[in-house]
Design a protein around this motif. Structure first.
Motif, short mmCIF file in Angstrom:
data_model
loop_
_atom_site.label_atom_id
_atom_site.label_comp_id
_atom_site.label_asym_id
_atom_site.label_seq_id
_atom_site.Cartn_x
_atom_site.Cartn_y
_atom_site.Cartn_z
N ASN A 1 0.86 -1.17 0.00
CA ASN A 1 0.00 0.00 0.00
C ASN A 1 0.91 1.23 0.00
N PHE A 2 0.65 2.17 -0.90
CA PHE A 2 1.50 3.35 -0.99
C PHE A 2 0.67 4.58 -1.31
N THR A 3 1.27 5.73 -1.03
CA THR A 3 0.60 6.98 -1.32
C THR A 3 1.63 8.02 -1.75
N LEU A 4 1.16 9.19 -2.09
CA LEU A 4 2.01 10.24 -2.62
C LEU A 4 2.84 10.93 -1.54
N PRO A 5 3.95 11.53 -1.92
CA PRO A 5 4.62 12.44 -0.98
C PRO A 5 3.74 13.69 -0.84
N THR A 6 4.12 14.58 0.03
CA THR A 6 3.33 15.80 0.21
C THR A 6 3.30 16.59 -1.09
N MET A 7 2.11 16.74 -1.64
CA MET A 7 1.95 17.51 -2.87
C MET A 7 0.49 17.89 -3.03
N ILE A 8 0.23 18.93 -3.75
CA ILE A 8 -1.13 19.39 -3.98
C ILE A 8 -1.70 18.69 -5.21
N ILE A 9 -2.93 18.18 -5.07
CA ILE A 9 -3.57 17.49 -6.19
C ILE A 9 -4.64 18.41 -6.78
N THR A 10 -4.40 18.84 -7.98
CA THR A 10 -5.36 19.66 -8.72
C THR A 10 -5.41 19.15 -10.15
N LYS A 11 -6.29 19.73 -10.92
CA LYS A 11 -6.36 19.36 -12.33
C LYS A 11 -5.03 19.62 -13.03
N ASP B 1 1.70 15.31 -12.91
CA ASP B 1 2.77 14.99 -11.95
C ASP B 1 2.34 13.89 -10.99
N VAL B 2 1.06 13.88 -10.62
CA VAL B 2 0.52 12.83 -9.75
C VAL B 2 0.64 11.47 -10.44
N ILE B 3 0.23 11.41 -11.69
CA ILE B 3 0.31 10.15 -12.44
C ILE B 3 1.76 9.70 -12.59
N LYS B 4 2.63 10.64 -12.87
CA LYS B 4 4.06 10.32 -13.00
C LYS B 4 4.60 9.72 -11.70
N GLU B 5 4.16 10.27 -10.57
CA GLU B 5 4.60 9.77 -9.25
C GLU B 5 4.12 8.34 -9.03
N TYR B 6 2.84 8.08 -9.30
CA TYR B 6 2.29 6.73 -9.11
C TYR B 6 2.99 5.72 -10.03
N LYS B 7 3.26 6.12 -11.26
CA LYS B 7 3.93 5.21 -12.19
C LYS B 7 5.33 4.86 -11.68
N ALA B 8 6.04 5.85 -11.18
CA ALA B 8 7.39 5.60 -10.67
C ALA B 8 7.36 4.66 -9.46
N ILE B 9 6.36 4.84 -8.60
CA ILE B 9 6.25 3.99 -7.41
C ILE B 9 6.06 2.53 -7.81
N ILE B 10 5.08 2.28 -8.66
CA ILE B 10 4.74 0.88 -8.98
C ILE B 10 5.85 0.23 -9.82
N GLU B 11 6.46 0.99 -10.70
CA GLU B 11 7.55 0.45 -11.53
C GLU B 11 8.70 -0.02 -10.65
N ASP B 12 9.10 0.81 -9.70
CA ASP B 12 10.24 0.48 -8.83
C ASP B 12 9.90 -0.69 -7.91
N ALA B 13 8.69 -0.69 -7.38
CA ALA B 13 8.29 -1.77 -6.46
C ALA B 13 8.20 -3.10 -7.17
N LEU B 14 7.61 -3.12 -8.36
CA LEU B 14 7.48 -4.39 -9.10
C LEU B 14 8.85 -4.91 -9.54
N LYS B 15 9.74 -4.01 -9.89
CA LYS B 15 11.10 -4.42 -10.25
C LYS B 15 11.74 -5.15 -9.08
N ARG B 16 11.59 -4.62 -7.87
CA ARG B 16 12.18 -5.27 -6.70
C ARG B 16 11.47 -6.59 -6.41
N ALA B 17 10.15 -6.63 -6.59
CA ALA B 17 9.41 -7.87 -6.37
C ALA B 17 9.92 -8.97 -7.29
N LYS B 18 10.19 -8.62 -8.54
CA LYS B 18 10.72 -9.61 -9.49
C LYS B 18 12.10 -10.08 -9.04
#
Length: 460
Positions: free
Chosen positions: A41-51, A56-73
């Motif tokens: 379970n993960f969440t964003l660092p401190t940042m403002i979410i607006t339209k 940037d929010v999507i970029k952050e989530y993509k980086a999180i899951i990419e790095d975590a799945l790489k380590r899982a493999k």
């Protein structure tokens, strides 16, 4: 669906990784089928979410899951669950939650296709009905936004639907501050259970329409909040332990309305749900210290089917990004438990009992999570039919069990806290038999003014 008998009557069958009713996901991952998996379970660092900040929010989530799945493999993780607890702006704006779900799920699909790493996604919209502007618990703008988020995320790739619902919390905050166990029971066993019934009927309907799984709820805003306050010395641990047991009755309603697991991680009451229904559960303990401290770091794993870190922000640590670090901790915990289980049932039970005994004697909040205690109390819960009745017997049985454990020197309770056991028993025994009379009494005793009976269709 009503449960009038336990799924487990033998404590030696009640163990981590194995449930009576395993959940089979679309990609073949089986939860509760003999292997315990990590749930990250993960969440964003401190940042403002607006339209404007959503790219940037999507970029952050993509980086999180990419790095975590790489380590899982790299760690040969046999499978995992990824949970996204959506932040308020991404539930108020369902299209943002859908966008996040799609972006993360696409990377998960890609890792499964390229590397054979099976993963499923749990999506957890935030319950925005706690907002004072929410017009009603079961209709209106806030209810609609939650349901739209569920449906959109399910269609975008989420596999498991969960929520930390807040029905009854408007009264429970007052109950825990003044240690009024009867108000806690009203919040969980009446208001909360009433809300759970309406809420989970709708979530189950969405799951059926979208081919997803209605997983389960969590009394995090109730029992976990009390646990954190108890850990800081603001309320008695003995009070928190009884609230935890009562919360199981409320969370059981989701299963009665058609959810079938895995029950959500931050609901430590999940052990009671598994004992009664046989559904698999997600649990958290020592590896969730990144989110909150607790007295149940080991014992929480005793009968878990998923092992979670609760939630962690995407911040840089010496070892790497925090979600990836959490994934590694979870992976090693699960590897140990699965290795013990592969050595035979006796080994699995030995590890389970070590996990149990290492915590249960030091805190009443841990003691009520003992597998044998869970089965003992659950037997009393299922003797009653309604959440109101079940909550009363759950509380009284928990108090009796704790009184006996203290007398037998099986659990440590401070002298200062012992007075709360007879006090809580008196409060519970004074509750009227008639639920309507109890509701009227509780409405009159609402001192905070937070409870609006009309939002629950209650007569004033």
């Amino acid at each position: 669906m009503k449960f009038n008998q336990l799924a487990y009557d033998n404590v030696n069958d009640f163990v981590y990784g194995v449930s009576k009713k395993p959940v089979v996901c679309k990609n073949g991952l089986v939860i509760g089928g003999g292997t315990i998996y990590p749930e990250l379970n993960f969440t964003l660092p401190t940042m403002i979410i607006t339209k404007d900040s959503m790219p940037d929010v999507i970029k952050e989530y993509k980086a999180i899951i990419e790095d975590a799945l790489k380590r899982a493999k790299e760690l040969y993780v046999p499978g995992l669950v990824v949970e996204i607890e959506l932040l308020p702006p991404t539930t108020y704006n369902p299209e943002w939650g859908v966008e996040i779900t799609k972006a993360v799920r696409e990377i998960m699909y890609d890792y499964e296709a390229k590397h054979g790493l099976k993963s499923v996604m749990r999506i957890t919209p935030v319950d925005i009905r706690e907002d004072k502007k929410s017009p009603h618990m079961w209709h209106g703008s806030h209810w609609d936004a939650i349901m739209e988020t569920f449906e959109g995320c399910a269609k975008a790739g989420a596999d498991l639907l969960s929520i930390e619902s807040i029905g009854g919390k408007d009264m429970h905050d007052e109950a825990m501050m003044f240690c009024e166990i009867d108000k806690s029971l009203f919040s969980l066993g009446v208001l909360g259970s009433m809300d759970m019934s309406r809420l989970w009927k709708e979530i189950k309907a969405i799951a059926d329409r979208t081919g997803t799984i209605a997983a389960g709820d969590s009394a995090c805003g109730f029992a976990n909040t009390v646990m954190v306050l108890a850990d800081r010395g603001f309320v008695p641990k003995i009070f928190s332990a009884v609230v935890r047991v009562i919360s199981s009755v409320r969370s059981l309603v989701a299963i009665e309305e058609g959810a079938f697991g895995p029950h959500k991680d931050c609901g430590y009451e999940g052990v009671y749900i598994k004992a009664i229904t046989g559904t698999p559960i997600s649990m958290e303990g020592k590896s969730s210290a990144c989110a909150h401290l607790s007295p149940v770091g080991n014992i929480a794993a005793c009968v878990a089917d998923l092992w979670s870190n609760e939630s962690v922000q995407n911040i840089k640590l010496l070892g790497g990004m925090a979600p990836t670090v959490s994934l590694e901790q979870l992976a090693y915990d699960c590897r140990l438990m699965n290795t013990a289980a592969a050595s035979g049932k006796e080994s699995a039970l030995l590890l389970r009992d070590w996990l149990c005994d290492s915590d249960s004697k030091f805190d009443p909040q841990a003691y009520v999570l003992r597998p044998d205690v869970v089965i003992e109390i659950s037997k009393e819960i299922i003797k009653k039919d309604t959440p109101f009745e079940r909550s009363k017997v759950a509380a009284l049985k928990a108090i009796d069990v704790l009184e006996k454990a203290v007398a037998d020197n099986k659990v440590q309770v401070s002298e200062r806290e012992l007075q709360y056991l007879p006090s809580m028993k008196r409060q519970i025994e004074a509750i009227p038999e008639d639920v309507e009379e109890f509701i009227s009494e509780m409405i009159e005793r609402d001192e905070s003014g937070k409870l609006d009976p009309q939002k629950y269709d209650l007569k004033i």
